[in-house]
Design a protein around this motif. Structure first.
Motif, short mmCIF file in Angstrom:
data_model
loop_
_atom_site.label_atom_id
_atom_site.label_comp_id
_atom_site.label_asym_id
_atom_site.label_seq_id
_atom_site.Cartn_x
_atom_site.Cartn_y
_atom_site.Cartn_z
N LEU A 167 0.81 -1.22 0.00
CA LEU A 167 0.00 0.00 0.00
C LEU A 167 0.84 1.27 0.00
CD1 LEU A 167 -2.78 1.30 0.06
CD2 LEU A 167 -2.71 1.14 2.56
N GLU A 168 1.86 1.31 0.83
CA GLU A 168 2.70 2.51 0.90
C GLU A 168 3.38 2.79 -0.44
OE1 GLU A 168 6.47 4.16 3.50
OE2 GLU A 168 5.15 2.67 4.41
N ILE A 169 3.86 1.75 -1.08
CA ILE A 169 4.49 1.90 -2.40
C ILE A 169 3.49 2.40 -3.42
CG2 ILE A 169 5.60 0.62 -4.29
CD1 ILE A 169 6.64 -1.31 -2.03
N GLN A 170 2.29 1.80 -3.41
CA GLN A 170 1.25 2.21 -4.35
C GLN A 170 0.81 3.66 -4.10
OE1 GLN A 170 0.13 0.52 -7.00
NE2 GLN A 170 1.58 -1.08 -6.49
N GLN A 171 0.74 4.06 -2.84
CA GLN A 171 0.34 5.43 -2.52
C GLN A 171 1.39 6.43 -3.00
OE1 GLN A 171 -2.82 5.62 -2.22
NE2 GLN A 171 -3.03 6.60 -0.23
N ILE A 182 -10.93 -0.72 2.33
CA ILE A 182 -10.54 -1.95 3.03
C ILE A 182 -11.80 -2.79 3.20
CG2 ILE A 182 -9.49 -2.96 5.08
CD1 ILE A 182 -8.08 -0.24 5.53
N HIS A 183 -11.80 -3.94 2.60
CA HIS A 183 -12.92 -4.88 2.68
C HIS A 183 -12.52 -5.99 3.64
CE1 HIS A 183 -15.15 -8.44 0.74
NE2 HIS A 183 -16.00 -7.80 1.52
N ILE A 208 -13.70 1.36 -9.02
CA ILE A 208 -12.76 1.03 -7.95
C ILE A 208 -11.33 0.92 -8.49
CG2 ILE A 208 -12.06 -0.76 -6.31
CD1 ILE A 208 -15.08 -1.26 -5.84
N ASN A 209 -11.15 0.18 -9.57
CA ASN A 209 -9.80 -0.03 -10.12
C ASN A 209 -9.13 1.27 -10.55
OD1 ASN A 209 -9.80 -2.77 -9.63
ND2 ASN A 209 -10.48 -3.30 -11.68
N GLU A 210 -9.91 2.22 -11.05
CA GLU A 210 -9.32 3.47 -11.55
C GLU A 210 -9.11 4.53 -10.47
OE1 GLU A 210 -11.76 4.81 -14.80
OE2 GLU A 210 -11.08 3.19 -16.12
N ASN A 211 -9.91 4.48 -9.40
CA ASN A 211 -9.91 5.59 -8.46
C ASN A 211 -9.53 5.26 -7.02
OD1 ASN A 211 -11.09 7.75 -10.26
ND2 ASN A 211 -12.62 6.14 -10.45
N PHE A 212 -9.35 3.98 -6.70
CA PHE A 212 -9.10 3.59 -5.32
C PHE A 212 -8.02 2.51 -5.26
CE2 PHE A 212 -13.42 5.13 -5.49
CZ PHE A 212 -13.57 5.85 -4.32
N HIS A 213 -7.38 2.41 -4.10
CA HIS A 213 -6.59 1.23 -3.78
C HIS A 213 -7.52 0.35 -2.97
CE1 HIS A 213 -2.91 2.81 -5.37
NE2 HIS A 213 -2.97 3.86 -4.58
N PHE A 214 -7.62 -0.92 -3.34
CA PHE A 214 -8.57 -1.84 -2.73
C PHE A 214 -7.83 -2.95 -2.00
CE2 PHE A 214 -11.26 -5.62 -2.83
CZ PHE A 214 -12.47 -5.12 -2.35
N ILE A 215 -8.13 -3.12 -0.72
CA ILE A 215 -7.50 -4.17 0.09
C ILE A 215 -8.58 -5.16 0.51
CG2 ILE A 215 -6.29 -4.71 2.23
CD1 ILE A 215 -5.03 -1.91 2.07
#
Length: 155
Positions: free
Chosen positions: A29-33, A42-43, A69-76
Motif C-alpha cells: 500500500l505505501e508503495i502504491q500510494q 478496506i474490505h 474502484i480499479n481506476e480511483n481507489f486502492h482496494f484491500i
C-alpha cells in the motif's frame, strides 16, 4: 472438439479475467500510494461468511463498479481470521491473535467500531491521507457502493 474447447476458452477468458477488482495488500500500500495517491477501500471479510461471498460475487459482476474502484481507489481484501502475517499500518504493528483453533487479526479489531460483536463484511474507506471517510458494516449492494464512492470522489 478439442480445438472448439480451446477456442471457446480463449474467447471467454477476458470476460472472467478482466472483470475483477484488483486488490493490493497492506505491504504494498505505501508503495502504491507513493506512485499514485488514492483513497483506500478496506474490505474485511471471513471465509465462512456466506453474505461476504454473495456480496463479492455481485460486486465483481458489476463492471461499472469494478472500473470505478480499479481506476480511483486502492482496494484491500482483508481476511479477518486467516491473515496471519504482521501488518504495519499507520505507523503501528498489528499481529494475528490466536484463540485456540481460530483467531483474529488485531488490525480488524483496531479498525472495527464494534469490537465485541464484529460484523462481516466490514467496509472502511480512507482518504489518500488514511483518514476515515466512510464506515459500513454488513452487505453493500453495488448500487449503494457506486453511489457512496461517487460521493467520495466528488467531495
Amino acid at each position: 472438439m478439442k480445438k472448439l474447447t480451446i477456442f471457446l476458452f480463449i474467447m471467454l477468458c477476458p470476460f472472467f479475467c478482466f472483470s475483477q477488482i484488483k486488490p493490493v495488500n497492506f505491504a504494498d500500500l505505501e508503495i502504491q500510494q507513493k506512485k499514485s495517491a488514492k483513497p483506500i477501500i478496506i474490505h474485511i471479510y471471513t471465509s465462512w461468511c456466506s453474505v461476504c461471498k454473495i456480496e463479492s460475487f455481485k460486486l465483481n459482476k458489476d463492471k461499472d463498479l469494478v472500473k470505478l474502484i480499479n481506476e480511483n481507489f486502492h482496494f484491500i481484501n482483508f481476511e479477518a481470521e486467516k491473515t496471519k502475517e504482521k501488518i504495519t499500518f499507520q505507523g503501528k504493528e498489528f499481529q494475528y491473535s490466536s484463540n485456540g483453533n481460530s483467531g483474529i487479526h488485531e488490525l480488524v479489531l483496531a479498525l472495527s467500531k464494534n469490537k465485541n460483536e464484529l460484523v462481516y463484511p466490514l467496509w472502511i474507506v480512507l482518504d489518500k491521507n488514511q483518514n476515515l471517510i466512510d464506515y459500513h458494516e454488513g452487505i453493500f449492494t453495488p448500487k449503494k457502493m457506486k453511489q457512496k464512492l461517487n460521493e467520495i470522489l466528488n467531495y
